[in-house]
Design a protein around this motif. Structure first.
Motif, PDB file in Angstrom:
ATOM      1  N   ARG A  15      -9.230  10.617  -7.801  1.00 29.86           N
ATOM      2  CA  ARG A  15      -9.042   9.210  -8.180  1.00 29.86           C
ATOM      3  C   ARG A  15      -8.402   8.429  -7.048  1.00 29.86           C
ATOM      4  NH1 ARG A  15      -9.638   4.912  -8.512  1.00 29.86           N
ATOM      5  NH2 ARG A  15      -9.249   3.391 -10.184  1.00 29.86           N
ATOM      6  N   LEU A  16      -7.463   9.063  -6.353  1.00 31.04           N
ATOM      7  CA  LEU A  16      -6.805   8.399  -5.229  1.00 31.04           C
ATOM      8  C   LEU A  16      -7.801   8.127  -4.105  1.00 31.04           C
ATOM      9  CD1 LEU A  16      -4.219   7.362  -3.975  1.00 31.04           C
ATOM     10  CD2 LEU A  16      -3.641   9.694  -3.313  1.00 31.04           C
ATOM     11  N   MET A  17      -8.682   9.059  -3.852  1.00 33.35           N
ATOM     12  CA  MET A  17      -9.697   8.863  -2.818  1.00 33.35           C
ATOM     13  C   MET A  17     -10.635   7.713  -3.199  1.00 33.35           C
ATOM     14  SD  MET A  17     -10.783   9.869   0.134  1.00 33.35           S
ATOM     15  CE  MET A  17     -10.036  11.491   0.366  1.00 33.35           C
ATOM     16  N   ALA A  18     -11.012   7.657  -4.468  1.00 33.23           N
ATOM     17  CA  ALA A  18     -11.888   6.568  -4.921  1.00 33.23           C
ATOM     18  C   ALA A  18     -11.187   5.221  -4.797  1.00 33.23           C
ATOM     19  CB  ALA A  18     -12.318   6.817  -6.365  1.00 33.23           C
ATOM     20  N   ALA A  19      -9.892   5.164  -5.120  1.00 32.47           N
ATOM     21  CA  ALA A  19      -9.146   3.907  -5.011  1.00 32.47           C
ATOM     22  C   ALA A  19      -9.060   3.447  -3.560  1.00 32.47           C
ATOM     23  CB  ALA A  19      -7.754   4.073  -5.603  1.00 32.47           C
ATOM     24  N   LEU A  20      -8.781   4.374  -2.650  1.00 33.39           N
ATOM     25  CA  LEU A  20      -8.688   4.009  -1.236  1.00 33.39           C
ATOM     26  C   LEU A  20     -10.041   3.519  -0.707  1.00 33.39           C
ATOM     27  CD1 LEU A  20      -6.430   6.951  -0.035  1.00 33.39           C
ATOM     28  CD2 LEU A  20      -5.798   4.536  -0.063  1.00 33.39           C
ATOM     29  N   ASP A  21     -11.114   4.202  -1.094  1.00 28.52           N
ATOM     30  CA  ASP A  21     -12.443   3.771  -0.638  1.00 28.52           C
ATOM     31  C   ASP A  21     -12.804   2.393  -1.185  1.00 28.52           C
ATOM     32  OD1 ASP A  21     -12.734   6.092   0.789  1.00 28.52           O
ATOM     33  OD2 ASP A  21     -13.892   7.136  -0.759  1.00 28.52           O
ATOM     34  N   GLU A  22     -12.462   2.138  -2.440  1.00 27.25           N
ATOM     35  CA  GLU A  22     -12.777   0.843  -3.035  1.00 27.25           C
ATOM     36  C   GLU A  22     -11.965  -0.273  -2.374  1.00 27.25           C
ATOM     37  OE1 GLU A  22     -14.571  -1.923  -5.674  1.00 27.25           O
ATOM     38  OE2 GLU A  22     -15.101   0.093  -4.966  1.00 27.25           O
ATOM     39  N   LEU A  23     -10.692  -0.022  -2.103  1.00 26.47           N
ATOM     40  CA  LEU A  23      -9.873  -1.040  -1.456  1.00 26.47           C
ATOM     41  C   LEU A  23     -10.310  -1.277  -0.012  1.00 26.47           C
ATOM     42  CD1 LEU A  23      -6.365  -0.055  -2.884  1.00 26.47           C
ATOM     43  CD2 LEU A  23      -7.658  -2.130  -3.385  1.00 26.47           C
ATOM     44  N   LEU A  24     -10.795  -0.237   0.658  1.00 28.70           N
ATOM     45  CA  LEU A  24     -11.338  -0.433   2.001  1.00 28.70           C
ATOM     46  C   LEU A  24     -12.562  -1.340   1.971  1.00 28.70           C
ATOM     47  CD1 LEU A  24     -10.972   3.149   3.519  1.00 28.70           C
ATOM     48  CD2 LEU A  24      -9.983   1.049   4.449  1.00 28.70           C
ATOM     49  N   ARG A  25     -13.316  -1.275   0.888  1.00 28.26           N
ATOM     50  CA  ARG A  25     -14.472  -2.146   0.752  1.00 28.26           C
ATOM     51  C   ARG A  25     -14.061  -3.579   0.441  1.00 28.26           C
ATOM     52  NH1 ARG A  25     -17.712  -4.236  -3.071  1.00 28.26           N
ATOM     53  NH2 ARG A  25     -16.402  -3.411  -4.750  1.00 28.26           N
ATOM     54  N   LEU A  26     -12.965  -3.758  -0.338  1.00 30.42           N
ATOM     55  CA  LEU A  26     -12.559  -5.083  -0.781  1.00 30.42           C
ATOM     56  C   LEU A  26     -11.667  -5.809   0.221  1.00 30.42           C
ATOM     57  CD1 LEU A  26     -11.733  -4.314  -4.539  1.00 30.42           C
ATOM     58  CD2 LEU A  26     -13.763  -5.465  -3.646  1.00 30.42           C
ATOM     59  N   VAL A  82       0.836  -1.205   0.000  1.00 26.12           N
ATOM     60  CA  VAL A  82       0.000   0.000   0.000  1.00 26.12           C
ATOM     61  C   VAL A  82       0.870   1.253   0.000  1.00 26.12           C
ATOM     62  CG1 VAL A  82      -1.703   1.311   1.324  1.00 26.12           C
ATOM     63  CG2 VAL A  82      -1.938  -1.174   1.098  1.00 26.12           C
ATOM     64  N   ASP A  83       1.920   1.252   0.818  1.00 25.48           N
ATOM     65  CA  ASP A  83       2.828   2.404   0.840  1.00 25.48           C
ATOM     66  C   ASP A  83       3.504   2.592  -0.517  1.00 25.48           C
ATOM     67  OD1 ASP A  83       2.191   2.853   3.469  1.00 25.48           O
ATOM     68  OD2 ASP A  83       3.943   1.785   4.269  1.00 25.48           O
ATOM     69  N   LEU A  84       3.938   1.488  -1.118  1.00 21.39           N
ATOM     70  CA  LEU A  84       4.610   1.574  -2.414  1.00 21.39           C
ATOM     71  C   LEU A  84       3.676   2.121  -3.483  1.00 21.39           C
ATOM     72  CD1 LEU A  84       7.125   0.980  -4.117  1.00 21.39           C
ATOM     73  CD2 LEU A  84       6.322  -1.379  -4.355  1.00 21.39           C
ATOM     74  N   GLY A  85       2.413   1.745  -3.410  1.00 22.12           N
ATOM     75  CA  GLY A  85       1.482   2.182  -4.434  1.00 22.12           C
ATOM     76  C   GLY A  85       1.007   3.609  -4.260  1.00 22.12           C
ATOM     77  N   PHE A  86       0.890   4.091  -3.010  1.00 21.24           N
ATOM     78  CA  PHE A  86       0.194   5.365  -2.791  1.00 21.24           C
ATOM     79  C   PHE A  86       1.039   6.469  -2.166  1.00 21.24           C
ATOM     80  CE2 PHE A  86      -3.737   2.553  -2.437  1.00 21.24           C
ATOM     81  CZ  PHE A  86      -4.141   2.843  -3.732  1.00 21.24           C
ATOM     82  N   ALA A  87       2.089   6.147  -1.409  1.00 17.70           N
ATOM     83  CA  ALA A  87       2.758   7.155  -0.581  1.00 17.70           C
ATOM     84  C   ALA A  87       3.292   8.321  -1.414  1.00 17.70           C
ATOM     85  CB  ALA A  87       3.876   6.515   0.231  1.00 17.70           C
ATOM     86  N   GLU A  88       4.091   8.031  -2.424  1.00 15.33           N
ATOM     87  CA  GLU A  88       4.708   9.112  -3.192  1.00 15.33           C
ATOM     88  C   GLU A  88       3.690   9.827  -4.075  1.00 15.33           C
ATOM     89  OE1 GLU A  88       9.292   7.846  -3.838  1.00 15.33           O
ATOM     90  OE2 GLU A  88       7.822   6.645  -4.933  1.00 15.33           O
ATOM     91  N   ILE A  89       2.785   9.064  -4.667  1.00 21.60           N
ATOM     92  CA  ILE A  89       1.763   9.704  -5.505  1.00 21.60           C
ATOM     93  C   ILE A  89       0.907  10.637  -4.655  1.00 21.60           C
ATOM     94  CG2 ILE A  89      -0.240   9.292  -6.982  1.00 21.60           C
ATOM     95  CD1 ILE A  89       0.991   6.655  -7.803  1.00 21.60           C
ATOM     96  N   ARG A  90       0.544  10.188  -3.451  1.00 25.87           N
ATOM     97  CA  ARG A  90      -0.249  11.047  -2.563  1.00 25.87           C
ATOM     98  C   ARG A  90       0.485  12.341  -2.237  1.00 25.87           C
ATOM     99  NH1 ARG A  90       0.625  11.429   2.437  1.00 25.87           N
ATOM    100  NH2 ARG A  90       1.629   9.387   2.625  1.00 25.87           N
ATOM    101  N   THR A  91       1.798  12.253  -2.046  1.00 31.14           N
ATOM    102  CA  THR A  91       2.572  13.441  -1.694  1.00 31.14           C
ATOM    103  C   THR A  91       2.585  14.464  -2.822  1.00 31.14           C
ATOM    104  OG1 THR A  91       3.992  12.110  -0.249  1.00 31.14           O
ATOM    105  CG2 THR A  91       4.847  14.243  -0.964  1.00 31.14           C
ATOM    106  N   TYR A  92       2.727  13.995  -4.063  1.00 27.93           N
ATOM    107  CA  TYR A  92       2.864  14.908  -5.196  1.00 27.93           C
ATOM    108  C   TYR A  92       1.535  15.212  -5.891  1.00 27.93           C
ATOM    109  CZ  TYR A  92       7.892  14.347  -4.792  1.00 27.93           C
ATOM    110  OH  TYR A  92       9.184  14.359  -4.325  1.00 27.93           O
ATOM    111  N   ALA A  93       0.453  14.563  -5.465  1.00 29.52           N
ATOM    112  CA  ALA A  93      -0.840  14.788  -6.117  1.00 29.52           C
ATOM    113  C   ALA A  93      -1.545  16.035  -5.615  1.00 29.52           C
ATOM    114  CB  ALA A  93      -1.744  13.574  -5.908  1.00 29.52           C
ATOM    115  N   ILE A  94      -1.110  16.586  -4.490  1.00 25.93           N
ATOM    116  CA  ILE A  94      -1.771  17.760  -3.931  1.00 25.93           C
ATOM    117  C   ILE A  94      -1.675  18.909  -4.936  1.00 25.93           C
ATOM    118  CG2 ILE A  94      -1.892  19.321  -1.960  1.00 25.93           C
ATOM    119  CD1 ILE A  94      -2.389  16.301  -1.418  1.00 25.93           C
ATOM    120  N   GLY A  95      -2.794  19.520  -5.233  1.00 29.17           N
ATOM    121  CA  GLY A  95      -2.829  20.567  -6.247  1.00 29.17           C
ATOM    122  C   GLY A  95      -3.386  20.082  -7.555  1.00 29.17           C
ATOM    123  N   SER A  96      -3.585  18.764  -7.694  1.00 29.47           N
ATOM    124  CA  SER A  96      -4.198  18.202  -8.892  1.00 29.47           C
ATOM    125  C   SER A  96      -5.469  17.475  -8.464  1.00 29.47           C
ATOM    126  CB  SER A  96      -3.239  17.230  -9.593  1.00 29.47           C
ATOM    127  OG  SER A  96      -3.870  16.639 -10.710  1.00 29.47           O
TER     128      SER A  96
END
Length: 423
Positions: A370-381, A350-364
């Motif tokens: 999309r990141l929020m939707a992915a996290l919500d979907e994985l929380l469901r699965l 999870v860290d490998l997939g999201f940590a760096e993208i989350r850091t640099y996605a702010i402002g986009s």
């Protein structure tokens, strides 16, 4: 799992063309033998008129073979130029995807057939004697000439397939799909049984790395399992695939007895200058993350590509959500675990997939949505016991957006889950 030799050869570019050149020499020798046998049979039957007809046919084919010989190197240069352009464009995504071109079967096959056609045309030209007297001719290279024309036709068909495949690999969507497909191949090969380290016998020794320094690319699992079975011990790989090791770094722990001999453990650990997909579960996520980070850089500013990468990251994590992680066991024929191999934990993935993208996605907002939707979907699965790292990244994303976006309406928009980013 079989020896990784095949995977190592796939990561090289020299093997396929070299093997093709050796094969075409064998084919030429067989064709030369067949041409000689045909002429000998015609001599035996005193069919000199048929030999004369063959000489006339070969004279016509010689023009074609000569043209092929002079033009094929130019054709090879065109293919090589196309490959260099494609590699240059791919390296703009991330240097690690260049290996896709190196491992491309159609690229290797095209180069191999082109070089083989050129070499065959040169060999065939040496078989033309210029003798016109049918009674004195030893061999007429009819079969060799026809084989050359067949190779030319195959080269043209492969050139069309090569251009099509190269154009596809120059599109970021197809590159992302290829990375995901290779990651799933590694996932499907991984043993499904997890191993609890507390259940292993006591550690009785360690084996240090004795080769050159480098990244641990893969291990010869079959050879290690055989060595452990013969010694009646359990071997545990200490570093993970992708770790950097130097001479003396402990690479194997021995449980339950004496360590196998150095000879039995020879050629079981492979290191290199870069990671490969062969046994590396995290390499696919690493490449997808690198492409997304490059797309989010101010110099590129391509959030749509980052969203495409997040689509595939979610796909991979969803497949990993219910698998036993941390350590996997490789068993011998009797079903006894003989090799324990560490793999990243669920939190590591999870860290490998999201940590760096989350850091640099702010402002986009496209990426944060999309990141929020992915996290919500994985929380469901994912199972409840694996929710913690997902909740942590979700909370950190919310905090980062709240700090960076002062307007409440913009914050609400950026934090609304959307599977298309902005769909």
């Amino acid at each position: 799992m079989l020896s990784p030799l095949r995977e190592h050869l796939r990561d090289t570019f020299w093997f396929a063309p070299s093997a093709a050149l050796a094969l075409v020499c064998v084919l030429w020798l067989l064709a030369h033998w067949l041409d000689t046998a045909i002429v000998d049979e015609l001599h035996r039957q005193q069919e000199y008129e048929a030999i004369t007809d063959l000489i006339g046919l070969v004279d016509d084919l010689k023009t074609v073979v000569t043209t092929v010989s002079s033009a094929m190197m130019t054709f090879i240069g065109v293919v090589f130029s196309i490959s260099l352009v494609a590699v240059q464009m791919a390296s703009g995504l991330t240097p690690r995807v260049v290996r896709i071109f190196v491992r491309s079967r159609i690229t290797k096959l095209t180069f191999a057939v082109f070089l083989s056609t050129f070499a065959l045309s040169l060999l065939v030209l040496t078989s033309y004697s210029g003798e016109t007297d049918p009674r004195r001719v030893d061999s007429v290279p009819v079969t060799q000439s026809v084989l050359t024309i067949v190779m030319v036709a195959l080269s043209l068909l492969l050139f069309i397939a090569y251009v099509n495949a190269t154009l596809r690999l120059m599109r970021v969507g197809h590159v992302v799909e290829r990375i995901t497909a290779e990651a799933f191949q590694v996932l499907h090969k991984m043993p499904r049984g997890g191993v609890d380290g507390d259940e292993l016998p006591g550690e009785s020794g360690q084996v240090g790395h004795s080769g050159r320094a480098g990244l641990l690319r893969d291990v010869n699992i079959a050879r290690l399992v055989r060595a452990a079975r013969r010694q009646d011990v359990v071997l545990r790989l200490i570093p993970r695939i992708g770790d950097f090791v130097v001479p003396g770094t402990p690479v194997l722990a021995v449980h339950g007895g004496r360590a196998p001999s150095r000879g039995a453990l020879g050629y079981t650990v492979s290191v290199g200058v870069e990671r490969t997909f062969h046994q590396d579960l995290g390499f696919g996520l690493r490449q997808l993350g690198d492409i997304a980070l490059r797309a989010l850089s101010p110099a590129v500013n391509d959030p749509t590509t980052a969203v495409q990468c997040l689509d595939r990251i979610e796909q991979l994590l969803a497949a990993l959500a219910h698998l036993p992680l941390g350590s996997v066991g490789h068993r011998d024929r009797q079903g006894t675990v003989r090799l324990v191999q560490p793999v990243p934990s669920w939190g590591d993935f999870v860290d490998l997939g999201f940590a760096e993208i989350r850091t640099y996605a702010i402002g986009s907002p496209q990426v944060t949505r999309r990141l929020m939707a992915a996290l919500d979907e994985l929380l469901r699965l994912a199972p409840p016991e694996r929710a913690e790292p997902l909740l942590r990244h979700r909370a950190l994303l919310v905090q980062a957006v709240e700090r960076s976006v002062p307007e409440s309406a913009e914050r609400a928009f950026a934090l609304e889950g959307d599977r298309q980013g902005i769909g």
